[in-house]
Design a protein around this motif. Structure first.
Motif, short mmCIF file in Angstrom:
data_model
loop_
_atom_site.label_atom_id
_atom_site.label_comp_id
_atom_site.label_asym_id
_atom_site.label_seq_id
_atom_site.Cartn_x
_atom_site.Cartn_y
_atom_site.Cartn_z
N LEU A 59 0.82 -1.15 0.04
CA LEU A 59 0.09 0.07 0.02
C LEU A 59 0.94 1.19 -0.04
CD1 LEU A 59 0.13 1.01 3.24
CD2 LEU A 59 -1.46 -0.95 3.62
N SER A 60 0.27 2.52 -0.20
CA SER A 60 0.85 3.75 -0.34
C SER A 60 1.17 4.32 1.07
CB SER A 60 0.33 4.61 -1.01
OG SER A 60 -0.11 4.26 -2.38
N GLY A 61 2.39 4.98 1.27
CA GLY A 61 2.56 5.42 2.68
C GLY A 61 4.01 5.82 2.70
N SER A 86 0.20 6.13 11.01
CA SER A 86 -0.53 7.07 11.71
C SER A 86 -2.05 6.82 10.89
CB SER A 86 -0.27 8.53 11.40
OG SER A 86 0.98 8.91 11.89
N ALA A 87 -2.10 7.06 9.70
CA ALA A 87 -3.63 6.74 8.87
C ALA A 87 -4.04 5.52 9.22
CB ALA A 87 -3.37 7.22 7.48
N VAL A 139 -5.29 -5.93 8.71
CA VAL A 139 -4.48 -6.25 7.66
C VAL A 139 -3.75 -5.00 6.94
CG1 VAL A 139 -4.43 -7.11 5.34
CG2 VAL A 139 -5.88 -8.30 7.09
N GLN A 140 -4.34 -4.01 6.88
CA GLN A 140 -3.51 -2.86 6.19
C GLN A 140 -2.45 -2.13 7.51
OE1 GLN A 140 -7.18 -0.32 5.55
NE2 GLN A 140 -7.08 -0.82 3.30
N LEU A 141 -2.90 -2.19 8.57
CA LEU A 141 -1.83 -1.93 9.41
C LEU A 141 -0.55 -2.81 9.44
CD1 LEU A 141 -1.11 0.17 11.89
CD2 LEU A 141 -2.19 -1.36 13.35
N GLY A 142 -1.05 -4.05 9.11
CA GLY A 142 0.26 -5.06 9.03
C GLY A 142 1.00 -4.66 8.02
#
Length: 264
Positions: A59-61, A86-87, A139-142
């Motif tokens: 993912l983007s970051g 953070s997001a 999942v996205q946090l992982g």
């Protein structure tokens, strides 16, 4: 003189000539019916290669930490790069609050005498939807922590702290130095004598050690000799790519090392 008898070759000479003719015929017959034995030992040159693994973000970051450098040895699951969390943490918090609200709505629907069966079913569905949102946020946090897909060595890092990662964009490349193979090009006239699973012997210029390998891939289509391959006769010819899997527990063989391969 006219009356002198014509001389004939001595019998030993005739015997020698016949022996040579018979020997030559036997050799021709044997070589024509056993072509593999003589050419099976033909040597081809190539270089050691290792499978590469491009590590990318899902993912983007914004990149907050690059935890490895080129040449570092890493183990499977080891953290390599971290993205700003953070997001994604806010999304997870929001999803958890949605679950709390959905549970309260389901309780109210069950306790409300005016609620119908359809109202309760709808409340349960909203709860399940909220719970799924929590799992997605987790999942996205992982994904904000990028880990090594397997044991290996980092060979290049193409990002720095502060840069933005994008889905599928390679951030670093690693290889597994224990998963080695040699790529060689076998002439079209010899490829019929090479088969998958065939044993091969490998030698290098830098060591007197002999390594054992196994043919793991034979190209199904021919090609012209690549420009970076030097053949003994220096002629352009049709060749087939062949890969020989080799194991080296000592770590002597390294990617890029030239080797000579002889098929058994």
């Amino acid at each position: 003189m006219a009356g002198e008898k014509r001389k004939h070759p001595p019998i030993p000479v005739i015997v020698v000539v016949l022996a040579l003719l018979i020997g030559g015929g036997v050799w021709w017959w044997w070589s024509s019916t056993h072509p593999t034995t003589a050419s099976a030992q033909e040597q081809v040159s190539g270089s050691v290669e290792a499978n590469e693994y491009q590590v990318a973000a899902a993912l983007s970051g914004r990149i907050t930490d690059v935890l490895v450098a080129e040449g570092d040895k890493v183990t499977r699951g080891q953290e390599l790069i971290r993205l700003d969390r953070s997001a994604t943490k806010l999304v997870l918090d929001q999803a958890n609050q949605g679950v709390t609200a959905a549970k309260a709505a389901l309780t109210n629907a069950k306790n409300d005498n005016d609620s119908t069966k359809a109202d309760i079913t709808a409340a349960r569905a909203r709860l399940k939807q909220a719970q799924a949102a929590v799992k997605l946020a987790q999942v996205q946090l992982g994904y904000t922590v990028i880990t090594a897909p397997r044991d290996g060595t980092v060979v290049s890092v193409t990002t720095n702290t502060g840069q933005n990662a994008g889905p599928g964009k390679t951030l670093l490349t690693m290889i597994d130095p224990t998963d080695l193979f040699v790529r060689v090009f076998v002439p079209e006239t010899e490829i019929g004598k090479v088969r998958n699973g065939q044993a091969a012997t490998l030698v290098t210029d830098s060591s007197s050690t002999t390594y054992q390998g196994t043919v793991s891939f034979i190209a199904s289509q021919s090609e012209f000799t690549p420009n970076n391959v030097q053949t003994k006769d220096q002629r352009v010819k049709l060749v087939y790519e062949v890969r020989v899997r080799v194991s080296d527990a000592s770590g002597t063989l390294k990617a890029g090392m030239p080797v000579d391969v002889t098929f058994a």
